[in-house]
Design an enzyme around this catalytic site. Structure first.
Site, PDB file in Angstrom:
ATOM      1  N   GLU A  54      11.560 -11.938 -24.504  1.00 34.31           N
ATOM      2  CA  GLU A  54      10.594 -10.839 -24.473  1.00 34.31           C
ATOM      3  C   GLU A  54      11.216  -9.474 -24.285  1.00 34.31           C
ATOM      4  OE1 GLU A  54       7.552 -10.868 -21.391  1.00 34.31           O
ATOM      5  OE2 GLU A  54       8.867 -11.959 -20.062  1.00 34.31           O
ATOM      6  N   TRP A  94      -3.675  -1.700  -1.485  1.00 30.55           N
ATOM      7  CA  TRP A  94      -3.504  -2.862  -2.367  1.00 30.55           C
ATOM      8  C   TRP A  94      -3.924  -4.022  -1.491  1.00 30.55           C
ATOM      9  CZ3 TRP A  94      -2.208  -4.299  -7.258  1.00 30.55           C
ATOM     10  CH2 TRP A  94      -1.730  -5.593  -7.457  1.00 30.55           C
ATOM     11  N   LYS A 127       1.086  -5.733 -20.269  1.00 29.47           N
ATOM     12  CA  LYS A 127       1.217  -6.369 -18.958  1.00 29.47           C
ATOM     13  C   LYS A 127       0.094  -7.371 -18.716  1.00 29.47           C
ATOM     14  CE  LYS A 127       2.901  -7.186 -14.945  1.00 29.47           C
ATOM     15  NZ  LYS A 127       4.016  -8.150 -14.978  1.00 29.47           N
ATOM     16  N   ASN A 150       0.341  -0.636   6.024  1.00 29.17           N
ATOM     17  CA  ASN A 150       0.847  -1.352   4.859  1.00 29.17           C
ATOM     18  C   ASN A 150       1.468  -2.631   5.378  1.00 29.17           C
ATOM     19  OD1 ASN A 150       2.096  -2.197   2.496  1.00 29.17           O
ATOM     20  ND2 ASN A 150       3.831  -0.813   2.731  1.00 29.17           N
ATOM     21  N   GLY A 151       0.985  -3.785   4.914  1.00 29.57           N
ATOM     22  CA  GLY A 151       1.552  -5.048   5.394  1.00 29.57           C
ATOM     23  C   GLY A 151       0.460  -5.984   5.859  1.00 29.57           C
ATOM     24  N   LYS A 192      12.085 -15.009 -20.694  1.00 27.60           N
ATOM     25  CA  LYS A 192      12.560 -13.700 -20.209  1.00 27.60           C
ATOM     26  C   LYS A 192      13.497 -13.075 -21.237  1.00 27.60           C
ATOM     27  CE  LYS A 192      10.322 -12.713 -17.708  1.00 27.60           C
ATOM     28  NZ  LYS A 192       9.296 -13.612 -17.427  1.00 27.60           N
ATOM     29  N   CYS A 216       0.838  -1.198   0.000  1.00 28.53           N
ATOM     30  CA  CYS A 216       0.000   0.000   0.000  1.00 28.53           C
ATOM     31  C   CYS A 216       0.871   1.245   0.000  1.00 28.53           C
ATOM     32  CB  CYS A 216      -0.868   0.011   1.253  1.00 28.53           C
ATOM     33  SG  CYS A 216      -1.846  -1.478   1.394  1.00 28.53           S
ATOM     34  N   ARG A 245       2.442   1.896  -6.651  1.00 26.79           N
ATOM     35  CA  ARG A 245       2.502   0.768  -5.713  1.00 26.79           C
ATOM     36  C   ARG A 245       1.228  -0.061  -5.768  1.00 26.79           C
ATOM     37  NH1 ARG A 245       6.409   1.421  -1.779  1.00 26.79           N
ATOM     38  NH2 ARG A 245       5.264   0.278  -0.197  1.00 26.79           N
ATOM     39  N   HIS A 262      17.084 -35.228 -30.603  1.00 27.87           N
ATOM     40  CA  HIS A 262      16.012 -35.644 -31.518  1.00 27.87           C
ATOM     41  C   HIS A 262      15.689 -34.570 -32.549  1.00 27.87           C
ATOM     42  CE1 HIS A 262      15.415 -39.308 -29.294  1.00 27.87           C
ATOM     43  NE2 HIS A 262      15.418 -38.594 -28.170  1.00 27.87           N
ATOM     44  N   GLU A 289      11.184 -20.669 -18.584  1.00 28.28           N
ATOM     45  CA  GLU A 289      10.983 -19.306 -18.097  1.00 28.28           C
ATOM     46  C   GLU A 289      12.208 -18.430 -18.398  1.00 28.28           C
ATOM     47  OE1 GLU A 289       8.685 -17.509 -17.411  1.00 28.28           O
ATOM     48  OE2 GLU A 289       9.461 -15.872 -16.193  1.00 28.28           O
TER      49      GLU A 289
END
Ligand code: AGP
Length: 615
Positions: free
Chosen positions: A495, A74, A610, A100-101, A492, A2, A27, A511, A488
């Site tokens: 992209e 958030w 995104k 926040n938390g 990365k 937050c 944030r 193969h 992955e």
């Protein structure tokens, strides 16, 4: 994650609070609120939605006063609604808190306070703090000079978790009291005024002199005065520091790009994902996951549906769940699932993995699974997202807002969420020995520290990126979980670097794809899975025989690997099942540094968004 803001001084607080909150919007936000002290009364305005909604509210119902606090939320506990927006007040409305938390033990505290007669209005963990302060301040002698600070200290002594809290009270209307326990909190030192914020950008229009509050410290701000104490009230001597960053850098916490900031945030994010979910008795308690009676025992198949990076996390989930819970898991690209007449039934669990919780393909696949009678479990970052709202169970990854298009901290926290889920399923199904579960949970708890260790080794990764920045093709190989991480790592690189890269199960090379391997195609070999170590080494030899340079990702205690690779990027040894969380970090850094060398737009790579909300 937050945004927190506080002001005490000679100017009107409201415009300063709103401007600060605007600068903290990156944030994440799903609701916002402010409280200002006016003629001895705390006035609160708050609303769900963007900051602009709150601005509309205060335009209709203005607030005047020279001391106030503000918050963008958030959500972690409780949906994003007007009532759950901060600030939260006690029964009398005289004390308000922003936070926040996470307060881990809020349920126990809430029950106790309710039994004592306190009335709660919201579903948040934060509200317990306001009632605790109310209960404590009434015990303080009326002539105690610092009774608000003393009451806040007594309240936080009862709370467990990671948080930053800021308190405004009509009892002591000349000050704001704040405490930091892990979540960030910064005091801005102005001329005859003091500010508080969860991040530096919110302070920069007013001052460049700041005091960064440390864990376990309290700040008491009054016009022209700041005092820092420990949580026993002992004064601490601290000197301010001068911020020289520009506003754009400040928003990224001093990092040049959000992606690097988010890579660096992984230890904290992992800590938050795990926090409060693994108890001292080595049990897993996944808030938001409540299978019906007998469901887990009857469970005969798990589907994992997701896209992109989230799908790669799902591949790690597949391996881990099958291994620990002994139930077949079918990972499926969300965009494919709908068109293959999947065999989904009531004894099936569909796990939809999505950072945003809004990816159109993932939502469609999740709905499809549900329509076939499957139970739907969402693993997501966004409280209040469509996926979170539609699922039967939700496991939040608590990564905090991820701004860069290239997903990093969401991936590693998804892994940990799925690993906890796998241990839990294994225990519930009675197929995972408690001693082995305890070993894994201890390993999970230690991951944030180890991830920090891996981050501290970025130097050699950057040097490698400098040397290989001009490459056009790359391959990533591995077996088992290493193959999932290879996928992955390769994504990365693609992209953000725009170079061709491909991930392969190491045993599959011969193969076909081996025909493409030459001295111009470096091969990243993941070698963390001890059970297939020799097999992977044999595959490394195949590519080296074709002239390829090999970059291995291996454990510190692997003495053999240097004989088989030109470069070794090391990670601390861990349980092989947990290795993906660490092994991905050097690959994220490599992709980042290569893209920087190639001069690309790191946070918004070409052609990508995104959140992909179209099919
Ligand atoms: C990865 O870096 C990408 N941003 C992309 O693959 C992403 O993971 C995918 O679009 C899924 O997004 P979600 O997690 O929000 O559903």
């Amino acid at each position: 994650m937050c945004g927190i803001m506080g002001y005490v001084g000679t100017r009107q607080a409201l415009p300063i609070l709103l401007d600060g909150l605007r600068r903290l919007e990156y944030r994440g936000y799903d609701s916002a609120g402010v409280a200002v002290l006016e003629n001895g009364t705390v006035e609160v305005r708050k609303s769900a939605g963007k900051l602009s909604v709150l601005e509309g509210v205060v335009a209709r119902e203005p607030l005047a006063g020279r001391i106030g606090i503000g918050h963008t939320r958030w959500a972690t506990h409780g949906k994003p609604t007007d009532t759950n927006a901060h600030p939260h007040g006690d029964c009398t409305g005289r004390h308000v808190v922003i936070h926040n938390g996470i307060i881990e033990n809020f349920l126990v505290l809430r029950e106790r306070l309710q039994a004592e007669g306190h009335k709660f209005r919201s579903d948040t963990d934060t509200e317990v703090l306001a009632h605790l302060i109310e209960a404590e301040i009434t015990k303080m002698p009326a002539d105690l000079k610092d009774r608000l600070a003393a009451a806040v200290r007594a309240a936080v002594a009862q709370a467990r978790g990671a948080y930053a809290i800021v308190v405004l009270s009509a009892d002591q209307p000349d000050r704001i009291v704040a405490v930091r326990m892990i979540s960030p909190l910064i005091v801005g030192i102005g001329d005859g005024e003091m500010l508080l914020a969860s991040d530096i950008p919110a302070l920069l229009p007013h001052t460049r002199d700041v005091l960064v509050i440390s864990d376990g410290e309290m700040a008491i701000i009054e016009p022209g005065r700041v005092r820092i104490t420990d949580l026993d009230g002992r004064p601490l001597a601290r000197s301010p520091e001068r911020i020289t960053w520009d506003a754009a850098m400040a928003e990224k916490g001093g990092y040049p790009h959000f992606m690097l900031k988010e890579i660096g945030e992984q230890p904290r994010a992992l800590h938050e994902t795990i926090m409060g979910r693994l108890d001292e008795l080595h049990r897993v308690e996944l808030d938001g996951v409540r299978y019906p009676e007998g469901f887990v025992e009857r469970l005969d198949k798990v589907w994992v549906v997701a896209c992109g990076t989230a799908y790669h996390a799902g591949l790690v989930g597949r391996w881990t769940i099958e291994h620990l819970a002994r139930v077949p898991v079918e990972p499926e690209l969300a965009s494919e699932l709908r068109y293959r007449s999947p065999l989904i039934e009531g004894t099936t669990l569909a796990i939809a993995v999505s950072q945003s919780g809004e990816t159109a393909d993932t939502l469609a696949a999740a709905r499809e699974a549900r329509a076939h009678g499957s139970r739907l479990l969402a693993v997501t970052n966004v409280v209040g997202s469509t996926l979170a709202r539609e699922a039967d169970d939700v496991l939040f990854i608590r990564a905090g807002p991820e701004i860069a298009v290239a997903s990093t901290k969401a991936y590693s926290t998804m892994l940990v969420a799925l690993q906890m889920l796998a241990v839990d399923l294994g225990l519930r199904r009675g197929v995972l020995a408690p001693a082995r579960a305890a070993e894994l949970l201890a390993g999970l708890r230690h991951l944030p520290v180890l991830a920090q260790d891996v981050l501290s080794r970025s130097g050699p990764v950057e040097a490698l990126a400098e040397r290989l920045a001009g490459l056009e093709h790359a391959f990533f190989i591995g077996r088992g979980l290493d193959y999932a991480v290879a996928m992955e790592g390769s994504l990365k690189l693609k992209e953000i670097s725009y170079l061709h890269s491909e991930a392969l199960a190491a045993g599959e090379l011969k193969h076909g794809t081996l025909a493409l391997v030459t001295r111009d195609t470096p091969v990243f070999a993941l070698v963390t899975q001890r059970a297939v170590y020799e097999k992977t080494i044999a595959n490394i030899q195949e590519v080296r025989a074709r002239g390829a340079e090999v970059i291995a990702i291996a454990y510190d205690d692997d003495r053999e690997i240097a004989k088989h690779a030109e470069t070794v990027l090391r990670i601390p040894p861990v349980d092989d099942l947990l290795a993906p969380v660490l092994a991905i970090v050097p690959l994220q850094l490599f992709a980042y540094y290569v893209a920087v060398r190639r001069g690309h737009d790191i946070d918004q790579p070409r052609n990508l968004a995104k959140s992909v909300t179209v099919e």
